[in-house]
Design a protein around this motif. Structure first.
Motif, PDB file in Angstrom:
ATOM      1  N   GLU A  85       0.860  -1.181   0.000  1.00  0.00           N
ATOM      2  CA  GLU A  85       0.000   0.000   0.000  1.00  0.00           C
ATOM      3  C   GLU A  85       0.897   1.233   0.000  1.00  0.00           C
ATOM      4  O   GLU A  85       1.109   1.862   1.043  1.00  0.00           O
ATOM      5  N   PRO A  86       1.442   1.591  -1.178  1.00  0.00           N
ATOM      6  CA  PRO A  86       2.380   2.721  -1.237  1.00  0.00           C
ATOM      7  C   PRO A  86       1.836   4.010  -0.636  1.00  0.00           C
ATOM      8  O   PRO A  86       2.583   4.764  -0.001  1.00  0.00           O
ATOM      9  N   ASP A  87       0.532   4.277  -0.789  1.00  0.00           N
ATOM     10  CA  ASP A  87      -0.049   5.505  -0.227  1.00  0.00           C
ATOM     11  C   ASP A  87       0.014   5.526   1.298  1.00  0.00           C
ATOM     12  O   ASP A  87      -0.073   6.588   1.905  1.00  0.00           O
ATOM     13  N   ASN A  88       0.137   4.350   1.895  1.00  0.00           N
ATOM     14  CA  ASN A  88       0.229   4.252   3.357  1.00  0.00           C
ATOM     15  C   ASN A  88       1.639   3.895   3.827  1.00  0.00           C
ATOM     16  O   ASN A  88       1.830   3.484   4.976  1.00  0.00           O
ATOM     17  N   GLY A  89       2.641   4.014   2.944  1.00  0.00           N
ATOM     18  CA  GLY A  89       4.017   3.705   3.324  1.00  0.00           C
ATOM     19  C   GLY A  89       4.225   2.241   3.652  1.00  0.00           C
ATOM     20  O   GLY A  89       4.949   1.901   4.583  1.00  0.00           O
ATOM     21  N   ARG A  90       3.594   1.376   2.875  1.00  0.00           N
ATOM     22  CA  ARG A  90       3.726  -0.077   3.099  1.00  0.00           C
ATOM     23  C   ARG A  90       4.176  -0.723   1.796  1.00  0.00           C
ATOM     24  O   ARG A  90       3.413  -0.776   0.831  1.00  0.00           O
ATOM     25  N   TYR A  91       5.414  -1.205   1.796  1.00  0.00           N
ATOM     26  CA  TYR A  91       5.997  -1.872   0.633  1.00  0.00           C
ATOM     27  C   TYR A  91       6.413  -3.271   1.067  1.00  0.00           C
ATOM     28  O   TYR A  91       7.247  -3.421   1.953  1.00  0.00           O
TER      29      TYR A  91
END
Length: 129
Positions: free
Chosen positions: A25-31
């Motif tokens: 979830e790139p928008d939530n800083g999760r890669y």
């Protein structure tokens, strides 16, 4: 015999990685990244992997240390020439990071040694040139 230990006790570690887009979830800083490790006993003495020690560094230079017994619930025993492969994963807050570390090994002759895990990059496709 001087120098013989380095040839008797050798584990080659190779790594490939994948970006897991459907869990990220790139928008939530999760890669989310998967890494695939192959260990090969290139020495002359069988050995068991006892513990792992990782250093995971994100793009902001934040370092996370992870240590524990075995890998994916296993403590594989590798005879000379034998390979063991497994996959695992990690989550970063940035699109690029690195991992490295070591495996603590116990040879069948009770000699303990470290198998180095070389630095490898975790990166979202297109994030690096």
């Amino acid at each position: 015999m001087p120098g013989s230990n380095t040839q008797q006790y050798q584990i080659r570690v190779s790594v490939t990685t994948d970006y897991v887009k459907d869990q990220s979830e790139p928008d939530n800083g999760r890669y989310v990244f998967a890494y695939h490790i192959t260990l090969e006993n290139t020495g002359s003495v069988a050995a068991r992997l006892l513990t792992r020690h990782w250093y995971i560094t994100d793009g902001n230079q934040q370092v996370q240390e992870v240590a524990g017994e075995g890998v994916v619930g296993q403590q594989p025993h590798l005879a000379p020439g034998q390979k063991y492969a497994y996959s695992s994963g990690c989550m970063l807050e940035t699109p690029v990071g690195t991992m490295h570390g070591s495996y603590h090994m116990l040879a069948d002759d009770d000699h303990e040694f470290e198998a180095s895990i070389p630095v490898f990059t975790l990166s979202v496709p297109g994030a690096l040139h």
